[in-house]
Design a protein around this motif. Structure first.
Motif, PDB file in Angstrom:
ATOM      1  N   ALA A  90       0.828  -1.209   0.000  1.00 40.53           N
ATOM      2  CA  ALA A  90       0.000   0.000   0.000  1.00 40.53           C
ATOM      3  C   ALA A  90       0.864   1.261   0.000  1.00 40.53           C
ATOM      4  O   ALA A  90       0.504   2.272  -0.611  1.00 40.53           O
ATOM      5  N   ARG A  91       2.006   1.206   0.683  1.00 39.96           N
ATOM      6  CA  ARG A  91       2.885   2.382   0.737  1.00 39.96           C
ATOM      7  C   ARG A  91       3.457   2.741  -0.632  1.00 39.96           C
ATOM      8  O   ARG A  91       3.868   3.874  -0.853  1.00 39.96           O
ATOM      9  N   THR A  92       3.498   1.776  -1.542  1.00 34.65           N
ATOM     10  CA  THR A  92       4.090   2.036  -2.860  1.00 34.65           C
ATOM     11  C   THR A  92       3.069   2.548  -3.870  1.00 34.65           C
ATOM     12  O   THR A  92       3.428   2.836  -5.015  1.00 34.65           O
ATOM     13  N   VAL A  93       1.806   2.626  -3.466  1.00 38.20           N
ATOM     14  CA  VAL A  93       0.744   3.018  -4.403  1.00 38.20           C
ATOM     15  C   VAL A  93       0.704   4.537  -4.550  1.00 38.20           C
ATOM     16  O   VAL A  93       0.503   5.262  -3.564  1.00 38.20           O
ATOM     17  N   GLY A  94       0.910   5.015  -5.749  1.00 34.01           N
ATOM     18  CA  GLY A  94       0.669   6.409  -6.095  1.00 34.01           C
ATOM     19  C   GLY A  94       1.204   7.445  -5.134  1.00 34.01           C
ATOM     20  O   GLY A  94       2.313   7.351  -4.607  1.00 34.01           O
ATOM     21  N   SER A  95       0.380   8.447  -4.889  1.00 36.31           N
ATOM     22  CA  SER A  95       0.692   9.582  -4.027  1.00 36.31           C
ATOM     23  C   SER A  95      -0.155   9.496  -2.763  1.00 36.31           C
ATOM     24  O   SER A  95      -1.065   8.664  -2.662  1.00 36.31           O
ATOM     25  N   PRO A  96       0.107  10.370  -1.768  1.00 31.74           N
ATOM     26  CA  PRO A  96      -0.768  10.371  -0.587  1.00 31.74           C
ATOM     27  C   PRO A  96      -2.241  10.564  -0.934  1.00 31.74           C
ATOM     28  O   PRO A  96      -3.110   9.938  -0.310  1.00 31.74           O
ATOM     29  N   GLN A  97      -2.513  11.397  -1.930  1.00 32.39           N
ATOM     30  CA  GLN A  97      -3.909  11.619  -2.318  1.00 32.39           C
ATOM     31  C   GLN A  97      -4.544  10.331  -2.844  1.00 32.39           C
ATOM     32  O   GLN A  97      -5.694  10.002  -2.522  1.00 32.39           O
ATOM     33  N   ILE A  98      -3.791   9.588  -3.655  1.00 30.93           N
ATOM     34  CA  ILE A  98      -4.319   8.342  -4.201  1.00 30.93           C
ATOM     35  C   ILE A  98      -4.467   7.301  -3.102  1.00 30.93           C
ATOM     36  O   ILE A  98      -5.451   6.543  -3.069  1.00 30.93           O
ATOM     37  N   ARG A  99      -3.515   7.249  -2.175  1.00 29.54           N
ATOM     38  CA  ARG A  99      -3.611   6.286  -1.077  1.00 29.54           C
ATOM     39  C   ARG A  99      -4.785   6.605  -0.159  1.00 29.54           C
ATOM     40  O   ARG A  99      -5.326   5.709   0.500  1.00 29.54           O
ATOM     41  N   ASN A 100      -5.192   7.856  -0.103  1.00 29.74           N
ATOM     42  CA  ASN A 100      -6.367   8.229   0.690  1.00 29.74           C
ATOM     43  C   ASN A 100      -7.675   7.826   0.009  1.00 29.74           C
ATOM     44  O   ASN A 100      -8.712   7.752   0.661  1.00 29.74           O
ATOM     45  N   ARG A 101      -7.639   7.591  -1.280  1.00 29.71           N
ATOM     46  CA  ARG A 101      -8.849   7.255  -2.025  1.00 29.71           C
ATOM     47  C   ARG A 101      -8.869   5.802  -2.509  1.00 29.71           C
ATOM     48  O   ARG A 101      -9.912   5.141  -2.441  1.00 29.71           O
ATOM     49  N   GLY A 102      -7.746   5.319  -3.011  1.00 31.69           N
ATOM     50  CA  GLY A 102      -7.696   3.992  -3.608  1.00 31.69           C
ATOM     51  C   GLY A 102      -7.890   2.890  -2.586  1.00 31.69           C
ATOM     52  O   GLY A 102      -7.597   3.039  -1.404  1.00 31.69           O
ATOM     53  N   THR A 103      -8.382   1.731  -3.043  1.00 34.70           N
ATOM     54  CA  THR A 103      -8.725   0.618  -2.160  1.00 34.70           C
ATOM     55  C   THR A 103      -8.227  -0.703  -2.738  1.00 34.70           C
ATOM     56  O   THR A 103      -8.022  -0.837  -3.947  1.00 34.70           O
TER      57      THR A 103
END
Length: 287
Positions: A90-103
């Protein structure tokens, strides 16, 4: 385009049954990209962000049930101890904004070979919970991926949760990308050592994410499970070779097939070193 916005899971399943063509959307980090580039133009969107049942997780009888709508940021903050490999991915996914939205549920729904969580789900032998008005069923992660961006869901089904073993022993995730952030994996790898059993899986190096079965069997048989000594380089090299052989990659703009095979071998050796160090010392080594 019709926009459907259920408030409960029962309502969402009823809407999906009536409109099987409706595309589910939660974080929107994959679906909105496809819409923006006009790669997809569905007749309806099924917004799941208001369904509370999908945004919960729990632990029972040694199993974590992770709701499909729990964002990556919460996986990192709340599940780093019980499912560390998933938090690493999960830490490697996108940006902080994407990690706040993506599932994780969205990652599964997209079924991209390069999805970051897929190798972890495979290595941990996760179960994907799917539901419809007809009932609920559990699919092994291996059964879920059936082709490039294709999954085993029936048209009227929604992903509701993922079931993973909690505290399942040393585990690691690592990936190679063209840069350190906001990047699609050139290749990725997950490793789990648990009770004499090995889980090893690759991503972005085959038409679907897949387990490295020969590498798993070799390592399970050859690891000196009761030893506190470091592993010999020869064992790590052989494991890396078998992981590379499990891949069937392509050449594309992100990397060649040969490079992907080589990189997977490197990731396999590194993650094995970290996981084994945790196994023999009890201290977690972070990727």
């Amino acid at each position: 385009m019709e926009f459907l916005r259920p408030a409960t899971l029962a309502e969402a399943l009823a809407l999906k049954a009536g409109r099987p063509d409706a595309v589910p959307i939660a974080g929107g980090t994959d679906v909105m990209v496809e819409l923006n580039f006009d790669h997809r133009r569905p007749e309806a969107l099924l917004d799941l962000t208001r369904v509370p049942e999908l945004a919960e997780w729990s632990t029972s009888d040694g199993t974590v049930r992770l709701g499909a709508g729990v964002p990556y940021a919460r996986v990192i903050a709340e599940l780093g101890e019980s499912v560390p490999a998933l938090a690493m991915a999960a830490r490697t996914v996108g940006s902080p904004q994407i990690r706040n939205r993506g599932t994780v549920g969205g990652n599964l729904g997209a079924a991209s070979p390069a999805g970051d969580t897929h190798p972890v789900l495979l290595a941990m032998d996760a179960r994907v919970e799917v539901a419809s008005v007809r009932g609920t069923r559990l699919l092994r992660a291996e059964e879920f991926y059936v082709g490039v961006k294709r999954h085993a869901l029936a048209p009227d089904e929604l992903i509701t949760a993922v079931h993973l073993p909690a505290h399942a022993g040393p585990q690691q995730f690592a990936k190679v990308g063209t840069r350190n952030a906001m990047v699609i994996a050139v290749c990725s790898f997950a490793l789990v050592l648990r009770d004499g059993v090995v889980g090893a899986a690759i991503g972005s190096a085959a038409p679907t994410p897949r387990r490295a079965r020969e590498a798993e069997d070799f390592l399970a048989a050859e690891l000196p499970w009761t030893s506190s000594e470091p592993l010999p380089d020869s064992l790590k090299r052989r494991f890396g070779d078998l992981v590379g052989q499990a891949a069937s990659p392509i050449d594309d703009v992100r990397g060649s097939a040969a490079y992907r095979k080589h990189a997977l071998g490197v990731l396999a050796r590194r993650t094995l070193t970290w996981a084994w160090d945790e196994h023999r010392t009890g201290e977690r080594a972070c990727a």
